[in-house]
Scaffold this active site. Structure first.
Site, mmCIF file in Angstrom:
data_model
loop_
_atom_site.group_PDB
_atom_site.id
_atom_site.type_symbol
_atom_site.label_atom_id
_atom_site.label_comp_id
_atom_site.label_asym_id
_atom_site.label_seq_id
_atom_site.Cartn_x
_atom_site.Cartn_y
_atom_site.Cartn_z
ATOM 1 N N LYS A 109 -8.429 5.353 -19.648
ATOM 2 C CA LYS A 109 -8.746 5.740 -21.024
ATOM 3 C C LYS A 109 -7.542 5.504 -21.944
ATOM 4 C CE LYS A 109 -12.498 6.805 -18.869
ATOM 5 N NZ LYS A 109 -12.811 8.100 -18.318
ATOM 6 N N TYR A 161 -16.142 16.680 -16.557
ATOM 7 C CA TYR A 161 -16.636 15.315 -16.391
ATOM 8 C C TYR A 161 -17.719 15.275 -15.296
ATOM 9 C CZ TYR A 161 -16.274 10.234 -15.839
ATOM 10 O OH TYR A 161 -16.544 8.896 -15.778
ATOM 11 N N ASP A 198 -7.426 18.361 -16.052
ATOM 12 C CA ASP A 198 -7.750 16.974 -16.375
ATOM 13 C C ASP A 198 -7.288 16.740 -17.818
ATOM 14 O OD1 ASP A 198 -8.916 14.536 -17.090
ATOM 15 O OD2 ASP A 198 -10.660 14.842 -15.802
ATOM 16 N N ARG A 251 0.844 -1.205 0.000
ATOM 17 C CA ARG A 251 0.000 0.000 0.000
ATOM 18 C C ARG A 251 0.878 1.253 0.000
ATOM 19 N NH1 ARG A 251 -1.719 2.400 4.443
ATOM 20 N NH2 ARG A 251 -2.031 0.486 5.634
HETATM 21 C C1 LIG Z 1 -13.278 8.694 -17.175
HETATM 22 C C2 LIG Z 1 -12.890 10.058 -16.781
HETATM 23 C C3 LIG Z 1 -12.661 10.393 -15.435
HETATM 24 C C4 LIG Z 1 -12.897 9.393 -14.297
HETATM 25 O O1 LIG Z 1 -11.996 8.331 -14.320
HETATM 26 P P1 LIG Z 1 -12.333 6.835 -13.787
HETATM 27 O O2 LIG Z 1 -11.088 6.094 -14.141
HETATM 28 O O3 LIG Z 1 -13.575 6.372 -14.463
HETATM 29 O O4 LIG Z 1 -12.523 6.938 -12.313
HETATM 30 C C5 LIG Z 1 -12.273 11.681 -15.136
HETATM 31 N N1 LIG Z 1 -12.118 12.605 -16.111
HETATM 32 C C6 LIG Z 1 -12.314 12.322 -17.408
HETATM 33 C C7 LIG Z 1 -12.121 13.380 -18.429
HETATM 34 C C8 LIG Z 1 -12.708 11.049 -17.788
HETATM 35 O O5 LIG Z 1 -12.929 10.781 -19.080
#
Ligand SMILES: *Cc1c(COP(=O)(O)O)cnc(C)c1O
Length: 375
Positions: free
Chosen positions: A196, A99, A171, A47
């Site tokens: 992603k 998001y 982000d 962890r």
């Molecule tokens: C998918 C996504 C998130 C959240 O991420 P998770 O891995 O689903 O928790 C945050 N910001 C953007 C732009 C995303 O596409």
């Protein structure tokens, strides 16, 4: 050295067997030295840290040209960690098209700790300072935004933030460091859903923060990772490192497929509008061209002529584009965003979000052509 070479050749896990691919360390615990106190291998407990996680964090920090990286079990755990550095009574500015789960997290969880936010249209940087309050600590941007593909000028916004002693968090999940490097434009923290494009194959959920400096905030974020405990598993870190080896090969294909689809769809009579920063018709095309290097990413949205049922009918006719949420995988996906965002969604009912995969662009275009011509 180019990023593609660095991702393959920099950073290794030393092992006496000289394995070319890094070994996977599933062990939760690591032996102390003969003194019974120290940990000569450099690890204590998984962890806290793990060799596979360390390797992943080194690679991600390098990709964003950051001083350090803190990885998490999901993108939202990374988002949450940033908000956990705030204090009760603090305020932040949030891009109005960020998001949707980020907004939900603030509404449902952080409002309980008296952390409040104002939604701001970040495409007009000149107006941002009018929303800043004495207790505003942070400006949160997402560019291109989800799902309207709005572009915000990172450099201008970070200058405004600095003038008001705020930090800027970007982000960077959609453009990825392949197309945009927010830290070099002045941002303090970059957040990723590694689920992603960085994972790239729709088989890992993960998140990461990359920081410009290893300052006090970085130490606090490390504590949130270690003590909050939303850490990624060694296997997910190992999988992500594997994915990063092909990252620079995948990204230009996602982007050129998105561009080809945008150009095709924009001239089709069944389409009302295409939202893609690479199109000259996009309202922030010029900023996107200055800020994004070598392409505009693999995501676009289209407004189908008609209403929600017209949009859903076109979706049902597509053959290669799977109708599913998420993005950034090798396979093309489409999604009706309004229905997944649920109550409070301001997304147009005829909007379809497209994640362009890495199939051949002609096959993707033909698929849309037949779906639109049938509808
Ligand atoms: C998918 C996504 C998130 C959240 O991420 P998770 O891995 O689903 O928790 C945050 N910001 C953007 C732009 C995303 O596409």
């Amino acid at each position: 050295m180019d990023l593609s070479t660095r991702l393959i050749h920099e950073f290794h896990l030393n092992n006496k067997e000289q394995a070319v691919i890094p070994p996977l360390f599933t062990s939760t615990t690591f032996e102390r030295g003969s003194d019974g106190i120290n940990f000569p291998g450099g690890f204590i407990y998984s962890r806290y840290d793990n060799p596979n996680r360390q390797l992943l964090e080194e690679k991600l920090a390098m990709m964003e040209e950051g001083a350090g990286c803190i990885s998490f079990a999901s993108g939202m755990a990374a988002v949450s960690a940033v908000f956990q550095t705030l204090k009760s009574g603090d305020h932040l500015l949030l891009a109005d098209d960020s998001y949707f789960a980020v907004r939900n997290l603030l509404d449902i969880l952080f409002s309980r700790f008296d952390i409040n936010y104002t939604l701001v249209d970040m495409t007009i940087p000149e107006k941002i300072s009018t929303y800043i309050q004495p207790n505003t600590r942070l400006i949160w941007i997402e560019t291109p935004s989800n799902p309207l593909l709005k572009i915000s000028d990172i450099e201008k916004i970070t200058q405004i933030a600095k003038a008001h002693q705020c930090i800027t968090v970007v982000d960077n999940t959609w453009p990825t460091p392949y197309f945009t490097q927010p830290l070099s434009l002045g941002a303090d923290i970059v957040i990723h859903s590694t689920t992603k494009y960085l994972g790239g194959h729709c088989d890992i959920v993960g998140g990461a923060l990359i920081v410009k400096d290893k300052d006090e905030r970085y130490q606090l974020l490390k504590d949130i990772q270690k003590l909050g405990g939303a850490v990624p598993s060694p296997y997910d870190c190992w999988m992500l490192c594997r994915s990063l080896s092909t990252f620079s090969a995948r990204m230009p294909i996602h982007a050129s497929n998105a561009m080809a689809l945008a150009i095709f769809l924009e001239q089709h009579p069944g389409i009302e509008k295409v939202l893609y920063p690479g199109l000259p018709s996009h309202p922030q095309h010029i900023i996107a061209t200055q800020q994004m290097k070598g392409g505009y990413g693999g995501m676009l949205s289209v407004l189908i002529k008609g209403n929600q049922s017209d949009a859903l009918r076109v979706l049902s006719k597509l053959r290669f584009f799977k109708h599913a949420t998420s993005l950034g995988g090798v396979e093309s996906l489409v999604e009706h965003r309004k229905s997944i965002e649920g109550a409070g969604s301001t997304t147009p009912e005829n909007l379809i979000r497209i994640s362009a995969g890495i199939e051949h662009s002609e096959d993707l275009i033909k698929d849309w052509q037949q779906a639109l011509n049938q509808s």
